[in-house]
Design a protein around this motif. Structure first.
Motif, PDB file in Angstrom:
ATOM      1  N   MET A  42       0.945  -1.315   0.031  1.00 44.41           N
ATOM      2  CA  MET A  42       0.220   0.116  -0.477  1.00 44.41           C
ATOM      3  C   MET A  42       0.958   1.533  -0.278  1.00 44.41           C
ATOM      4  N   GLU A  46       0.759   4.312  -3.002  1.00 45.69           N
ATOM      5  CA  GLU A  46       1.346   5.421  -2.657  1.00 45.69           C
ATOM      6  C   GLU A  46       2.046   6.464  -2.774  1.00 45.69           C
ATOM      7  N   GLU A  52      -3.328   8.303  -1.855  1.00 49.20           N
ATOM      8  CA  GLU A  52      -3.719   7.904  -0.847  1.00 49.20           C
ATOM      9  C   GLU A  52      -5.535   6.829  -1.145  1.00 49.20           C
ATOM     10  N   PHE A  53      -5.130   5.874  -0.442  1.00 43.31           N
ATOM     11  CA  PHE A  53      -5.704   4.920  -0.485  1.00 43.31           C
ATOM     12  C   PHE A  53      -6.705   5.647   0.945  1.00 43.31           C
TER      13      PHE A  53
END
Lengths: 81, 325
Positions: A42, A46, A52-53
């Motif tokens: 993740m 990013e 940005e999750f």
């Protein structure tokens, strides 16, 4: 984008199998990706895609397959990548 | 002297219901009452308290209950000191998941000149932490952490797996006014190592026994899926993974003023996480799985003081019989 995602996974050894042989719909967790590896993935995504999750995407499904990761990144970049 | 606050009765336990104290914000907190009645003694630092003799007797009584089951199960009793080798914490992954909770021991290793600087800094009220160096020792964050490398060093597990009954003071850096969130607390833990089936059966057994034990003490409780307090945004992902897979359950008992109920027991299935990390293998050479049940001893004692009052002599006879009968 798909090639870049594979490269991020492969260079960090986040899944203990040859990354170019993983089917886009194969479950990465079943292939041996740990929870912590999914966090590293993740953070790498990013940084690589400048995204940005959001909280709703911070779940197991988002990172479960190459296809799912591809869809999530595409949604967040709005086609930029 | 504070007027004693009536203990919560089990009938008060509607979900999300606030405790009587929550309705009157100026009422003394549960922690104040524990101090006033001498159950805990303040140290000046939140989460670091002295315990009264009565408090210790409650913990001893509860531990006898655990021990009865552990003995019948054939668990091997092992007690480690509340510290472990720093290299083992580094290897354990604890600092990846919980850097905010970890505690490392530092000491002075300087010469005479450094000693003078240390004394100067203390005299002038300046920071002296630059004169401290990390030692080989860190504080144990959970009773089972020192166990895995020790068991792995013995070689493959026996065919039936292995069962251990542990106890340790544990440290977590989370200063809080909630008496149930101490920085130093004791964890009794039973840990099962073996095949996936063996360790899951162990966890199932305790998922039944745990609530029975707590109810036998006149405490309301409920089981729920839970997650560990993983650090940061990545931690949210870890937490959801853990919940989705139902790897952690907690037995919750209402204890604190107007707060969510407190996890007094936890039931964890680690899959082969520790097996892979420490090279723990089974008799057939397969990687070992592990599971544990953890008892937060201070939390259980506090739940009892909360529900039955701060004077153990007045606790219901049935509860006293279970603890000390």
């Amino acid at each position: 984008m798909a090639a870049r995602i594979r490269e991020l996974i492969g260079s960090r050894k986040l899944v203990p199998v040859a990354v170019d042989q993983i089917d886009v719909d194969a479950d990465l967790y079943e292939l041996g990706m740990t929870s912590f590896a999914s966090v590293q993935l993740m953070l790498a995504l990013e940084e690589a895609f400048d995204i940005e999750f959001p909280e709703r995407m911070l779940n197991r499904k988002t990172f479960a397959t190459l296809a799912a990761i591809d869809r999530s990144v595409a949604e967040l970049t709005g086609g930029r990548a | 002297m504070n007027a004693p606050t009536p203990p919560i009765r089990s009938t008060d336990r509607a979900e999300g219901a606030s405790t009587p104290e929550a309705a009157t914000p100026d009422a003394a907190t549960f922690l104040d009452r524990l101090f006033a009645d001498g159950v805990l003694m303040p140290s000046g630092v939140d989460g670091l308290y002295g315990r009264s003799g009565a408090f210790e007797e409650v913990i001893e009584g509860f531990e006898r209950l655990v021990e009865r089951f552990a003995r019948a199960d054939g668990a091997i009793k092992v007690h480690f000191p509340p510290a472990m080798p720093r290299v083992n914490m580094e290897k354990s992954g604890y600092l990846k998941s919980f850097p905010q909770l970890a505690g490392a021991i530092h000491s002075f290793v300087g010469n005479d000149a450094d000693h003078c600087r240390l004394i100067e800094a203390l005299t002038e009220g300046r920071d002296w932490s630059d004169l401290q160096s990390p030692t080989d020792v860190v504080l144990t964050p959970a009773a089972c952490y020192p166990l895995y490398p020790a068991v792995a060093a013995r070689g493959p597990l026996p065919e039936a797996g292995a069962l251990f009954d542990l106890k340790s003071y544990c440290f977590r850096h989370e200063p809080s006014k909630e008496p149930t969130r101490m920085q130093f607390f004791r964890m009794r833990e039973n840990v099962c190592l073996g095949s996936s089936e063996q360790v899951r059966a162990f966890r199932e057994r305790w998922l039944e026994r745990g609530p029975e034990m707590i109810r036998s003490l006149g405490l309301p409780c409920e089981l729920d899926v839970a997650n560990d307090p993983f650090f940061g945004r990545g931690g949210k992902l870890m937490a959801r993974n853990q919940r989705d897979q139902q790897l952690k359950f907690e037995l919750l008992v209402p204890v604190n003023d107007g707060a969510e109920p407190t996890a007094c027991l936890s039931f964890n299935y680690h899959q082969d996480h520790f097996g892979a990390l420490w090279g723990l293998t089974r008799a057939d050479g397969e990687r070992a799985h592990s599971a544990c049940v953890g008892f937060g001893l201070e939390r259980i004692a506090l739940a009892l003081f909360r529900h039955h009052g701060t004077d153990t002599a007045t606790w219901p006879a049935a509860v006293r019989a279970v603890l000390w009968g």
